[in-house]
Structures are given as structure tokens and as C-alpha cells.
Design an enzyme around this catalytic site. Structure first.
Site, short mmCIF file in Angstrom:
data_model
loop_
_atom_site.label_atom_id
_atom_site.label_comp_id
_atom_site.label_asym_id
_atom_site.label_seq_id
_atom_site.Cartn_x
_atom_site.Cartn_y
_atom_site.Cartn_z
N CYS A 192 44.18 44.17 41.49
CA CYS A 192 45.38 44.17 42.33
C CYS A 192 46.65 44.18 41.48
CB CYS A 192 45.32 42.93 43.23
SG CYS A 192 46.85 42.56 44.11
N CYS A 215 49.09 41.34 42.24
CA CYS A 215 48.53 40.07 41.73
C CYS A 215 48.83 39.93 40.24
CB CYS A 215 47.01 40.03 41.94
SG CYS A 215 46.47 40.06 43.67
#
Length: 152
Positions: free
Chosen positions: A70, A73
Site C-alpha cells: 500500500c 501506508c
């Protein structure tokens, strides 16, 4: 004479430690495994450790649900790590890898990552989907009464 204590879960062995409120917790060691209770970084939580870390800590716990693939993230990771360094021992910071721990992600209905959740006394009290910058994370923590005023 009774001393007020906080229960702090050891991130290494899961032991629950009684730390006097009037003593500096930043340098406290676990009574069971003798390692530091606070490491200045988020702790990787697993299905086996999660409930103890959430329910048995007397300090607020913030959880970052994330995955290695991600992009947002990864962008938020250094910010989250910096908050852990700055705000421990007043709160505990956890990370849950949703790929390694899909049962935890499902349990909390995590549908997008990153998702932050804040817990007090084992109960979820706030949730935020999407990456935050440092100011946004600090404001979110403050809004939910998780930071000392000196960090605001």
C-alpha cells in the site's frame, strides 16, 4: 500508603506490568523478561497478542492497519513511527499487517488501508481511514484526547 499504578503490557513477552504513575515509564523494564516496555517505535501486533495489548494496557492504544504493498501506508509509516517516539509512554502504538493478519482486519471491518483505530480500556473509541500527514495525525490524536497538551 498506596501508590497509583498503570498496567502496561510488555511488547516482548505479553506480561502485564504494574508501573507506578509517579515513576518515569519510558525507562521501565518488564518484570518477567526484563526488556524495555517502550521501544520508541510501533509494535507489530498479531492475532495472538492483539487482545492483550488492547485490553490490558491502561494507556490509550493506537493501531495502524496497513499492508506492505500500500503506497499511502508506506507514505504514512515514518510519520506514525515519529509519533510513537514522541508520544510513548503516554500511549502505545501498534501496527497490524492486514495481509498477515486477515482475521484482525475482518474483525474490525477494515475495508481500506491505512486505517487507524484508537482504543481505551479495550474498546474502540475512534477510527480514521486514509493516510494522514504529521499535523493531521497529531490533530486526530488530540481530538480524541490522546496527547498531552505539551505535544499539541
Amino acid at each position: 500508603m498506596s501508590t497509583e499504578v498503570r498496567h502496561i503490557v510488555c511488547p516482548h513477552c505479553g506480561g502485564v506490568n504494574r508501573v507506578p504513575v509517579d515513576k518515569p515509564a519510558a525507562n521501565a523494564d518488564c518484570g518477567r523478561c526484563h526488556q524495555h516496555l517502550f521501544m520508541g517505535r510501533p509494535i507489530a501486533a498479531t492475532k495472538a497478542s492483539f487482545d492483550t495489548l488492547i485490553a490490558r494496557n491502561d494507556i490509550p492504544v493506537v493501531v495502524d492497519f496497513w499492508a506492505s504493498w500500500c503506497g499511502p501506508c508506506k507514505a504514512m509509516e515514518p510519520i506514525y513511527e515519529r509519533m510513537a517516539r514522541e508520544l510513548e509512554p503516554d500511549m502505545r502504538f501498534l501496527k497490524v499487517d492486514t495481509e498477515a493478519e486477515p482475521a484482525l482486519a475482518a474483525r474490525f471491518h477494515i475495508r481500506s488501508i491505512p486505517t487507524l483505530m484508537a482504543f481505551r480500556n479495550g474498546h474502540a473509541v475512534a477510527q480514521q481511514a486514509g493516510a494522514l500527514d504529521a499535523a493531521g495525525l497529531r490533530a486526530w490524536l488530540k481530538r480524541h484526547a490522546f496527547t498531552r497538551t505539551s505535544h499539541a
